[in-house]
Motif scaffolding. Structure first.
Motif, mmCIF file in Angstrom:
data_model
loop_
_atom_site.group_PDB
_atom_site.id
_atom_site.type_symbol
_atom_site.label_atom_id
_atom_site.label_comp_id
_atom_site.label_asym_id
_atom_site.label_seq_id
_atom_site.Cartn_x
_atom_site.Cartn_y
_atom_site.Cartn_z
ATOM 1 N N ASP A 110 -16.811 -31.436 3.146
ATOM 2 C CA ASP A 110 -18.965 -32.078 3.362
ATOM 3 C C ASP A 110 -18.704 -33.500 4.347
ATOM 4 O OD1 ASP A 110 -17.925 -34.283 1.708
ATOM 5 O OD2 ASP A 110 -19.606 -33.741 0.217
ATOM 6 N N GLY A 111 -17.273 -33.510 4.789
ATOM 7 C CA GLY A 111 -17.015 -34.868 5.856
ATOM 8 C C GLY A 111 -17.064 -36.186 5.173
ATOM 9 N N SER A 112 -17.437 -36.744 3.300
ATOM 10 C CA SER A 112 -17.693 -37.386 3.063
ATOM 11 C C SER A 112 -16.370 -38.300 2.759
ATOM 12 C CB SER A 112 -18.407 -37.243 1.269
ATOM 13 O OG SER A 112 -17.327 -36.308 0.816
ATOM 14 N N ALA A 113 -15.444 -37.858 3.435
ATOM 15 C CA ALA A 113 -13.696 -38.336 3.162
ATOM 16 C C ALA A 113 -13.306 -37.791 4.336
ATOM 17 C CB ALA A 113 -13.095 -38.919 1.846
ATOM 18 N N GLY A 114 -12.422 -38.156 5.256
ATOM 19 C CA GLY A 114 -11.554 -37.754 6.290
ATOM 20 C C GLY A 114 -12.049 -36.679 6.821
ATOM 21 N N TYR A 115 -11.238 -35.585 7.741
ATOM 22 C CA TYR A 115 -11.781 -34.698 8.868
ATOM 23 C C TYR A 115 -12.675 -33.772 7.838
ATOM 24 C CZ TYR A 115 -10.657 -30.389 11.096
ATOM 25 O OH TYR A 115 -11.506 -29.716 11.486
ATOM 26 N N HIS A 116 -13.949 -33.684 8.872
ATOM 27 C CA HIS A 116 -15.274 -33.085 7.627
ATOM 28 C C HIS A 116 -14.995 -31.148 8.743
ATOM 29 C CE1 HIS A 116 -20.254 -31.982 8.600
ATOM 30 N NE2 HIS A 116 -19.079 -30.974 7.157
ATOM 31 N N GLY A 117 -13.997 -30.525 7.137
ATOM 32 C CA GLY A 117 -13.779 -29.177 7.869
ATOM 33 C C GLY A 117 -13.473 -28.886 6.262
ATOM 34 N N PHE A 118 -12.020 -27.638 6.526
ATOM 35 C CA PHE A 118 -11.321 -27.622 5.777
ATOM 36 C C PHE A 118 -9.588 -27.337 6.122
ATOM 37 C CE2 PHE A 118 -14.046 -23.444 5.828
ATOM 38 C CZ PHE A 118 -14.863 -24.052 4.418
ATOM 39 N N VAL A 119 -8.918 -27.333 5.604
ATOM 40 C CA VAL A 119 -7.211 -27.651 5.637
ATOM 41 C C VAL A 119 -6.955 -26.896 7.123
ATOM 42 C CG1 VAL A 119 -4.597 -26.972 4.349
ATOM 43 C CG2 VAL A 119 -7.177 -28.238 3.081
ATOM 44 N N THR A 120 -7.260 -25.903 7.061
ATOM 45 C CA THR A 120 -6.323 -24.391 8.282
ATOM 46 C C THR A 120 -7.205 -25.598 9.297
ATOM 47 O OG1 THR A 120 -8.723 -23.936 7.615
ATOM 48 C CG2 THR A 120 -6.623 -22.927 7.538
ATOM 49 N N GLY A 121 -8.362 -26.532 9.760
ATOM 50 C CA GLY A 121 -8.706 -27.124 10.956
ATOM 51 C C GLY A 121 -7.245 -28.615 11.205
ATOM 52 N N LEU A 122 -6.646 -28.846 9.817
ATOM 53 C CA LEU A 122 -6.414 -30.198 10.209
ATOM 54 C C LEU A 122 -4.399 -29.454 10.529
ATOM 55 C CD1 LEU A 122 -6.993 -32.695 7.498
ATOM 56 C CD2 LEU A 122 -7.191 -33.165 10.211
ATOM 57 N N LEU A 123 -4.644 -28.481 9.666
ATOM 58 C CA LEU A 123 -3.252 -27.677 10.128
ATOM 59 C C LEU A 123 -2.977 -27.419 11.736
ATOM 60 C CD1 LEU A 123 -0.582 -26.278 9.248
ATOM 61 C CD2 LEU A 123 -1.943 -24.318 8.961
ATOM 62 N N GLU A 124 -4.756 -27.223 12.230
ATOM 63 C CA GLU A 124 -4.359 -26.508 13.382
ATOM 64 C C GLU A 124 -4.017 -27.489 14.649
ATOM 65 O OE1 GLU A 124 -6.988 -24.030 16.237
ATOM 66 O OE2 GLU A 124 -8.261 -24.818 14.643
ATOM 67 N N GLN A 125 -5.390 -29.140 13.761
ATOM 68 C CA GLN A 125 -4.633 -30.225 14.485
ATOM 69 C C GLN A 125 -3.613 -30.692 14.895
ATOM 70 O OE1 GLN A 125 -7.229 -33.322 13.540
ATOM 71 N NE2 GLN A 125 -9.171 -32.107 14.179
ATOM 72 N N ARG A 126 -2.847 -30.697 13.607
ATOM 73 C CA ARG A 126 -1.486 -30.521 13.369
ATOM 74 C C ARG A 126 -0.504 -29.955 14.287
ATOM 75 N NH1 ARG A 126 3.576 -30.640 13.752
ATOM 76 N NH2 ARG A 126 4.861 -31.438 12.434
ATOM 77 N N LEU A 127 -0.262 -28.535 14.292
ATOM 78 C CA LEU A 127 0.662 -27.731 15.016
ATOM 79 C C LEU A 127 0.329 -27.759 16.801
ATOM 80 C CD1 LEU A 127 0.437 -24.988 13.096
ATOM 81 C CD2 LEU A 127 2.084 -26.558 12.684
ATOM 82 N N ALA A 128 -1.045 -28.603 16.533
ATOM 83 C CA ALA A 128 -0.837 -28.626 18.603
ATOM 84 C C ALA A 128 -0.596 -30.041 19.144
ATOM 85 C CB ALA A 128 -2.736 -29.291 17.994
ATOM 86 N N GLU A 129 0.296 -31.092 17.799
ATOM 87 C CA GLU A 129 0.901 -31.419 18.051
ATOM 88 C C GLU A 129 2.113 -31.879 18.322
ATOM 89 O OE1 GLU A 129 -0.304 -34.668 15.130
ATOM 90 O OE2 GLU A 129 -2.265 -35.125 15.676
ATOM 91 N N GLY A 130 2.339 -30.426 17.590
ATOM 92 C CA GLY A 130 4.192 -30.171 18.114
ATOM 93 C C GLY A 130 4.577 -29.000 16.201
ATOM 94 N N SER A 131 5.483 -28.570 16.798
ATOM 95 C CA SER A 131 5.908 -27.359 15.556
ATOM 96 C C SER A 131 6.244 -27.967 14.137
ATOM 97 C CB SER A 131 6.847 -26.179 15.856
ATOM 98 O OG SER A 131 7.186 -25.199 15.007
ATOM 99 N N ALA A 132 7.314 -26.717 13.254
ATOM 100 C CA ALA A 132 7.496 -27.616 12.274
ATOM 101 C C ALA A 132 8.688 -26.316 11.821
ATOM 102 C CB ALA A 132 6.374 -27.460 11.365
ATOM 103 N N ASP A 133 9.081 -26.732 10.552
ATOM 104 C CA ASP A 133 10.165 -25.179 10.231
ATOM 105 C C ASP A 133 9.901 -24.844 9.317
ATOM 106 O OD1 ASP A 133 12.659 -26.471 12.453
ATOM 107 O OD2 ASP A 133 11.944 -28.674 11.595
ATOM 108 N N LEU A 134 9.003 -25.258 8.742
ATOM 109 C CA LEU A 134 8.352 -24.449 7.449
ATOM 110 C C LEU A 134 6.723 -25.531 6.613
ATOM 111 C CD1 LEU A 134 8.742 -22.552 5.266
ATOM 112 C CD2 LEU A 134 9.947 -24.574 3.849
ATOM 113 N N ILE A 135 6.381 -24.444 6.370
ATOM 114 C CA ILE A 135 4.932 -24.882 5.694
ATOM 115 C C ILE A 135 5.155 -24.338 4.390
ATOM 116 C CG2 ILE A 135 2.511 -24.673 6.101
ATOM 117 C CD1 ILE A 135 2.798 -23.935 8.924
ATOM 118 N N CYS A 136 4.169 -25.243 4.209
ATOM 119 C CA CYS A 136 4.204 -24.792 1.744
ATOM 120 C C CYS A 136 3.227 -25.014 1.724
ATOM 121 C CB CYS A 136 5.002 -25.940 1.011
ATOM 122 S SG CYS A 136 6.879 -24.992 1.825
ATOM 123 N N ALA A 137 2.299 -23.821 0.925
ATOM 124 C CA ALA A 137 1.193 -24.573 1.037
ATOM 125 C C ALA A 137 0.727 -23.402 -0.397
ATOM 126 C CB ALA A 137 -0.139 -23.355 1.857
#
Length: 257
Positions: free
Chosen positions: A161-188
């Motif tokens: 609901d956007g009441s803290a942090g990013y308004h949206g889902f984990v996948t939205g933040l993951l998309e932002q993070r991957l736009a900044e650079g890659s990673a070697d592994l994602i654990c979820a």
């Protein structure tokens, strides 16, 4: 599979959010053996089936493990009545956990709701360049954010609901993070729709994933079929046991329906 069973004293209890309980339990033998992503199966008085709870954090030097769970039904509500002077009957550590990258690589841990706790131990064990992406329904449901920051993780919070942090889902933040650079592994770990989205996004970026599945369990050691889930093995679909074959699977091997 090697596991232990015993009755262990509760060292600490607190309610970290409404209906979410945080326990520290003195069980040196389990603390010494537990790997990130494993769980304990807890006996609750008056109930025939144990309750599977992920291990949130271990402290082998103190001989303790930490569990964080939500009181969702009669069994976990009864479990949450255990006080600091009480004991818990634990079977564990159970299941297969996360296999972490080599030092110097980059890890992303992603958790949704009550799937967040096992990601804390995963981040702690890796101890390197880790981004922690955690998501909750709203600000009142947020847990463990400060714990990830304590570990030095690049911690990113999302709320539906956007009441803290990013308004949206984990996948939205993951998309932002991957736009900044890659990673070697994602654990979820989290709800199936979240895991499906994380795996699809990771595959699009050529990043391997390991996902921890949440299922109802009976025995906890692979003797029954309560926690069966569909996976791919040798090119064909088969049923795997979340308790014994998982709870952690290679993301590409999970059949998301």
């Amino acid at each position: 599979m090697a596991y232990l069973q015993g009755t262990y004293p509760v060292a600490k209890k607190r309610e970290s959010a409404r209906g979410i309980y945080d326990y520290t339990i003195c069980c040196p033998s389990i603390a010494e053996q537990a790997q990130p992503g494993q769980f304990v199966h807890i006996r609750v008085d008056g109930f025939s089936l144990r309750r599977p709870i992920s291990i949130c954090e271990t402290d082998p030097s103190a001989g303790t493990i930490r569990i964080v769970f939500e009181a969702r039904g009669a069994g976990t509500e009864k479990l949450a009545q255990t006080g600091e002077n009480g004991t818990m009957d634990l079977l564990g550590p159970l299941g297969n956990g996360f296999t972490l990258p080599e030092p110097g690589q980059k890890l992303i841990v992603a958790g949704g709701g009550i799937g967040v706790p096992p990601m804390l131990e995963t981040a702690r064990r890796f101890g390197g360049d880790t981004t922690a992406i955690i998501g909750f329904r709203n600000s009142k449901a947020v847990i463990l954010e400060d714990d990830f920051k304590r570990l030095g993780c690049d911690t990113r919070l999302a709320t539906d609901d956007g009441s803290a942090g990013y308004h949206g889902f984990v996948t939205g933040l993951l998309e932002q993070r991957l736009a900044e650079g890659s990673a070697d592994l994602i654990c979820a770990c989290g709800p199936m729709p979240m895991l499906r989205g994380v795996v699809a996004m990771a595959q699009a970026h050529g990043i391997p994933t390991q996902v921890s599945l949440e299922e109802r369990m009976g025995c906890g050691v692979g003797a029954c079929l309560v926690c069966a889930c569909k996976t791919v093995r040798d090119g064909r679909e088969v049923f795997s046991h979340v308790c014994k074959d998982g709870p952690v699977f290679d993301g590409k091997d999970v059949v998301f329906e």
